[in-house]
Write a protein that holds these residues in place. Structure first.
Motif, short mmCIF file in Angstrom:
data_model
loop_
_atom_site.label_atom_id
_atom_site.label_comp_id
_atom_site.label_asym_id
_atom_site.label_seq_id
_atom_site.Cartn_x
_atom_site.Cartn_y
_atom_site.Cartn_z
N SER A 536 0.83 -1.20 0.00
CA SER A 536 0.00 0.00 0.00
C SER A 536 0.87 1.26 0.00
N ALA A 537 0.44 2.24 -0.78
CA ALA A 537 1.17 3.52 -0.84
C ALA A 537 1.17 4.23 0.50
N SER A 538 0.22 3.87 1.38
CA SER A 538 0.14 4.53 2.68
C SER A 538 1.41 4.34 3.49
N PHE A 539 2.04 3.16 3.38
CA PHE A 539 3.26 2.91 4.15
C PHE A 539 4.40 3.81 3.68
N LYS A 540 4.48 4.04 2.36
CA LYS A 540 5.51 4.96 1.85
C LYS A 540 5.26 6.38 2.35
N THR A 541 3.99 6.78 2.35
CA THR A 541 3.65 8.11 2.86
C THR A 541 4.01 8.24 4.33
N ALA A 542 3.67 7.20 5.12
CA ALA A 542 3.97 7.23 6.56
C ALA A 542 5.47 7.30 6.80
N LEU A 543 6.25 6.57 6.00
CA LEU A 543 7.71 6.59 6.16
C LEU A 543 8.27 7.96 5.81
N SER A 544 7.65 8.66 4.86
CA SER A 544 8.15 9.98 4.47
C SER A 544 8.01 11.00 5.59
N LEU A 545 7.11 10.74 6.55
CA LEU A 545 6.89 11.67 7.65
C LEU A 545 7.98 11.56 8.73
N LEU A 546 8.81 10.52 8.66
CA LEU A 546 9.85 10.34 9.68
C LEU A 546 10.82 11.50 9.71
N SER A 547 11.03 12.14 8.56
CA SER A 547 11.98 13.27 8.52
C SER A 547 11.50 14.46 9.34
N HIS A 548 10.22 14.48 9.69
CA HIS A 548 9.67 15.59 10.48
C HIS A 548 9.66 15.28 11.97
N VAL A 549 10.15 14.10 12.34
CA VAL A 549 10.11 13.68 13.75
C VAL A 549 11.48 13.88 14.39
N SER A 550 11.48 14.44 15.59
CA SER A 550 12.73 14.63 16.34
C SER A 550 12.94 13.45 17.29
N ILE A 551 14.20 13.09 17.48
CA ILE A 551 14.53 12.01 18.41
C ILE A 551 14.17 12.37 19.85
N GLU A 552 13.94 13.68 20.10
CA GLU A 552 13.61 14.15 21.43
C GLU A 552 12.12 14.07 21.75
N GLU A 553 11.29 13.68 20.78
CA GLU A 553 9.84 13.64 21.00
C GLU A 553 9.49 12.68 22.14
N THR A 554 8.47 13.05 22.90
CA THR A 554 8.06 12.21 24.03
C THR A 554 7.49 10.88 23.57
N PHE A 555 7.00 10.83 22.32
CA PHE A 555 6.37 9.60 21.83
C PHE A 555 7.33 8.73 21.03
N ILE A 556 8.64 9.05 21.04
CA ILE A 556 9.58 8.38 20.17
C ILE A 556 9.70 6.88 20.47
N ASP A 557 9.65 6.50 21.76
CA ASP A 557 9.79 5.07 22.11
C ASP A 557 8.69 4.23 21.47
N LEU A 558 7.46 4.72 21.58
CA LEU A 558 6.33 3.98 21.02
C LEU A 558 6.41 3.95 19.49
N LEU A 559 6.84 5.07 18.89
CA LEU A 559 6.96 5.12 17.44
C LEU A 559 8.02 4.13 16.95
N GLN A 560 9.15 4.05 17.66
CA GLN A 560 10.19 3.08 17.31
C GLN A 560 9.62 1.66 17.32
N GLN A 561 8.89 1.34 18.40
CA GLN A 561 8.34 0.00 18.56
C GLN A 561 7.35 -0.33 17.44
N ARG A 562 6.46 0.63 17.12
CA ARG A 562 5.45 0.39 16.10
C ARG A 562 6.07 0.19 14.72
#
Length: 607
Positions: A536-562
């Motif tokens: 699905s193209a949705s996964f490529k779109t979701a992966l493209s959003l990673l560049s907007h995420v900071s390693i300092e985000e409070t939700f980073i642990d859960l995002l890594q796991q998912r």
């Protein structure tokens, strides 16, 4: 016959948005749409802000002594107790007095502000200035504050003020009490007045004269066939301006607005359109049911030798009385991924432990269930609302991944009684699915079990549109209030409808990236139920959003796991697809966000 879109008073530039509004629900029809210019008033304001800092040991002792010692001590007495030169004590008390935490004269006593700060382990710092802009909206009679100033632009459109009269006196910013300014700053979402954190706006002053700023707005006249209601809606682009819309609604109800003048929409045209739309919408369900009755009749008169061929194309079978509850249970048990139910009423006679256990078993298999209810046009008019304890029990049913499996909400104004399972089976008729008395005695009820593909699809689209429209309204409320729980409900409804791509687009559009872990959890469930394909193209779109995420985000642990789980789930059956998703750019983001180790390679990660 009602007017075609081309005959309605709709500005050319708004036709696309009109189509989008009408596509949200089959019950909505835009009767008119027009653009105006509208003036806001902007006033630059300087705030004086006081923030706390942690007090030092000497400050803490002095304030504590000022609060607890009886009688209150002098500076010299404190210096004697501490064995310090009185100069040190007097220097510190002078600082504390300048911060208004100590009384201005000896002996030493704490001010109410000093006591408040002492309880928080801090003292206030000297005030500092901040410049912001007060924006007055004459239409909503509200004052909001924002950091950035509005730009002055020339807009060649009719002035909305030429068509409506607002009997309000615009408040003079300089005359407002400080408490009102503080409250407006808080409701504007600016982190400048936070009393619970000790950050306080202590005063304000107007810096310059008020400036008129023009903005472009769009006005829509919308008829809702379900609500049988005409609404006037103000939008800034696609954003609905609730306060302005509510104001125009009130003015229209009071007869202070002429839709003829505003939109060239006379009352006669509105009434004609309303009757035509209602006639069309109200017959849609009956037409659909009549088709089903005819198919059921055809099935009943088919010769025995022809029945097998007939069933291969789907059928409509009439069920009566005791057959109904048995068919209901069998159809629910057959669900593989999705169940839609509309029942005007819901009660505990049906939603008992046995029924809840059935739903939990379905949830354990990854089935998503959407339940709509309500017969009145307004929630407050329901004479038999759903018992809160029943709603709570239904909402507590979760999937193995912890997502809501059953979502139930009031939609209202419908006597439809329908069940649709996996877009393949449709139950409809006179039976109240979730509110009968719990008995199985014959009461002359009849239900049709339909498996004719195009008729099931027609029923599905009608009901799914109502659920989708509800999800959109929840999302808009979630955005307005930044309510993550409402946002998650919206995402789960879209997911239950197989609209994970819409959920992702809304997250991307609003840049609400902390919800990405929720979306990935939903996508994982979609992969398991095969509602989402690995490519699905949705996964490529979701992966493209990673560049907007900071390693300092409070939700980073859960995002890594998912993301580890998502790529792993894709790789189990589609290792090549998983590798294709892990491009060099994506892999660099995985390393930056520590989803993988630097020593890993895409091949090792897949394995």
């Amino acid at each position: 016959m009602f007017l075609a879109s081309s005959a309605k008073p709709i500005d050319e530039t708004l036709k696309k948005l009109v189509d989008e509004i009408e596509a949200q629900s089959p019950s909505l029809s835009v009767l008119a749409a027009r653009q105006f210019r509208y003036s806001l008033l902007q006033t630059p304001v300087e705030l004086s802000i006081k923030e706390p800092r942690q007090f030092n040991v000497l400050e803490e002792f002095i304030i504590r002594a000022a609060i607890e010692f009886q009688p209150p001590p002098t500076e010299d007495e404190l210096a004697s107790i501490l064995g310090l030169d009185s100069v040190f004590i007097k220097t510190t008390t002078a600082t504390l007095r300048s911060l208004q935490t100590l009384s201005p004269t000896s002996p030493l006593t704490a001010t109410p502000e000093g006591r408040s700060f002492y309880e928080k382990g801090s003292v206030p710092q000297p005030p500092y200035p901040v410049q912001i802009n007060a924006i007055t909206d004459p239409l909503s009679d509200r004052i909001t504050f924002q950091s950035e100033s509005l730009n002055e632009t020339v807009i060649n459109l009719p002035d909305l003020a030429d068509f409506i009269t607002i009997d309000r006196t615009i408040a003079d910013i300089a005359s407002l009490p400080l408490e009102e300014i503080q409250k407006s700053i808080q409701t504007s979402g600016l982190a400048l007045h936070l009393p619970e954190e000790g950050k306080i706006v202590t005063s304000y002053r107007v810096l310059a004269s008020t400036q008129k700023i023009w903005k472009k707005i769009s006005l829509f006249v919308i008829f809702d066939a379900i609500e049988d209601k005409l609404t006037i809606q103000i939008r800034n682009g696609k954003q609905i301006l609730e306060s302005g819309s509510n104001c125009l609604e009130v003015l229209h109800s009071e007869g202070k607005i002429s839709l003829q003048a505003l939109c060239k929409l006379p009352t006669e045209t509105i009434n004609f359109q309303r009757e035509a739309i209602l006639k069309q919408k109200n017959t849609e369900i009956e037409v659909r049911l009549e088709k089903i009755r005819q198919k059921a009749l055809e099935a009943a008169i088919k010769a025995t030798s022809e029945i097998d061929n007939y069933k291969a194309l789907g059928e409509a079978v009439q069920l009566r009385d005791g057959q109904i509850s048995l068919a209901f249970s069998e159809v629910l048990n057959s669900a593989k991924s999705q169940i839609l139910i509309y029942s005007p009423w819901v009660n505990q006679a049906v939603v008992n432990e046995k029924f809840l256990n059935l739903l939990q078993k379905l949830a354990d298999r990854g089935v998503r269930i959407l339940i709509g209810h309500g017969i009145a046009r307004r929630l407050e008019d329901e004479d038999k609302p759903i018992p809160p304890e029943v709603e709570k029990k239904l909402r507590s049913i979760k999937t193995p991944d912890g997502l809501p499996s059953v979502q139930i909400f009031w939609l209202g104004d419908s006597h439809v009684k329908e069940v649709i399972v996996d877009k393949q089976i449709h139950l409809c008729g006179s039976h109240n699915w979730l509110s009968y008395r719990g008995d199985y005695l014959p009461r002359g009820e009849s239900v049709y079990k339909v498996t004719i593909p195009h008729q099931v699809q027609e029923a599905y689209e009608f009901l799914a549109n109502r659920f989708q429209n509800h999800a959109q309204k929840l999302w808009e409320n979630a955005l307005e209030n930044r309510d993550s729980q409402l946002a998650i409900e919206s995402l789960c409804i879209w997911s239950a409808l197989g609209m994970e791509d819409i959920a992702l687009k809304e997250i991307q559009k609003s840049n609400w990236l902390e919800l990405m872990s929720v979306w990935l959890n939903i996508a994982l469930q979609g992969l398991k139920s095969k509602n989402i394909q690995a490519d699905s193209a949705s996964f490529k779109t979701a992966l493209s959003l990673l560049s907007h995420v900071s390693i300092e985000e409070t939700f980073i642990d859960l995002l890594q796991q998912r993301w580890r789980q998502a790529i792993g789930a894709i790789a189990i059956n589609n290792p090549e697809t998983a590798l294709n998703l892990l491009s060099d750019e994506v892999w660099a983001q995985f390393i930056r966000l520590k989803i993988v180790q630097e020593s890993d390679s895409p091949n090792d990660f897949i394995l």
